[in-house]
Write an enzyme that holds these catalytic residues in place. Structure first.
Site, mmCIF file in Angstrom:
data_model
loop_
_atom_site.group_PDB
_atom_site.id
_atom_site.type_symbol
_atom_site.label_atom_id
_atom_site.label_comp_id
_atom_site.label_asym_id
_atom_site.label_seq_id
_atom_site.Cartn_x
_atom_site.Cartn_y
_atom_site.Cartn_z
ATOM 1 C CD GLU A 100 52.298 43.915 38.383
ATOM 2 O OE1 GLU A 100 53.381 43.573 38.897
ATOM 3 O OE2 GLU A 100 51.260 43.221 38.478
ATOM 4 C CE LYS B 237 55.066 41.918 42.085
ATOM 5 N NZ LYS B 237 54.640 41.356 40.785
ATOM 6 C CB CYS C 274 50.993 42.415 41.527
ATOM 7 S SG CYS C 274 50.124 41.041 40.714
#
Length: 277
Positions: free
Chosen positions: A44, A114, A154
């Site tokens: 990331e 995301k 994440c």
């Protein structure tokens, strides 16, 4: 799906975008040429320190991205699939934390923004991604000759609803660039990765930056490849490291035959409950 070699690159990320790009290219070449990887993954925000002001400083428009063009070039050069971690993507008045999947011809075949923003405000820690970033709103699954691949980023791992939707797309491999911190990392990183692999009976490859001392944000590291049984196949530690393994169709098939939870799900019940709310 077919068997293939995957390499996860837990890399040092520094406060210099050009150096990060060059370093990532070198790791990708090593993965391809030394380990014969067919698919390579990066962490990331691999091209920038993990902090809001650096996201703004290093953000790029997709169509003119130095970072992305470099990744497309190296994927084409090495004739590999490349999941080049994430990068700050600029679009008009918005900024996204975006993951890309590139094919061996150097073409973008998948893009995930995301979905869940990591916003916390406690006595001991304050960090709000939404101060800078906007959330994505799509489930990202890509059919490739290697298998069906889904992308998450994440904090997305904490929301099983998203993973259920990806699983409905018959996902074989989940790629998760992530950067847990030094508090949440030792508590939840391994548990969540293994849980999502077991829940969805698929491989989960979680790729983090290494634990580099800096004034911005120190990632937990400990990148991990977990198989559909929830077994840790490969695991990094704090420092920069490359993890390589063979992803096997037979492992996925065996798990799904022996414990057929995907077949035994009661969507007739779940969907009815949702509709009646």
């Amino acid at each position: 799906m077919k068997d293939f070699i995957l390499t996860s690159c837990q890399m040092n990320v520094v406060d210099n975008k050009k150096k990060n790009i060059l370093h990532a290219q070198n790791m990708i070449r090593t993965a391809s040429q030394k380990y014969n990887a067919n698919l390579v993954t990066l962490p990331e925000m691999f091209n920038t320190p993990y902090t809001n002001d650096k996201f703004i400083e290093n953000a790029e428009y997709e169509d003119e991205s130095i970072t992305l063009n470099s990744m497309k070039d190296i994927a084409k050069e090495e004739k590999i699939y490349l999941q080049c971690g994430t990068m700050p993507e600029k679009e008009e008045n918005a900024l996204y934390n975006t993951a890309y999947l590139i094919n061996p011809k150097g073409k973008i075949i998948g893009k995930h923004r995301k979905v869940h923003m990591f916003d916390i405000d406690t006595d001991t820690m304050k960090f709000k991604e939404s101060d800078t970033l906007s959330p994505g709103d799509k489930v990202t699954t890509i059919k490739t000759e290697l298998g069906i691949i889904s992308l998450a980023i994440c904090y997305d791992i904490r929301f099983p609803e998203l993973w259920t939707l990806m699983s409905k797309n018959h996902t074989d491999i989940f790629l998760l660039p992530g950067a847990f911190n030094l508090t949440t990392g030792p508590l939840h990183w391994e548990t969540l990765i293994r849980a999502r692999a077991i829940d969805n009976q698929a491989y989960v490859i979680a790729t983090s930056p290494s634990q580099v001392e800096n004034p911005y944000y120190i990632a937990w590291g400990h990148s991990m490849i977990v198989d559909p049984w929830g077994k840790i196949v490969e695991q990094a530690h704090k420092k920069e490291e490359m993890l390589t393994t063979k992803i096997k169709q037979s492992t996925i098939t065996s798990v799904r035959q022996q414990i057929p939870v995907l077949k035994n799900k009661r969507h007739d019940v779940y969907d009815t409950i949702q509709k009646n709310k």
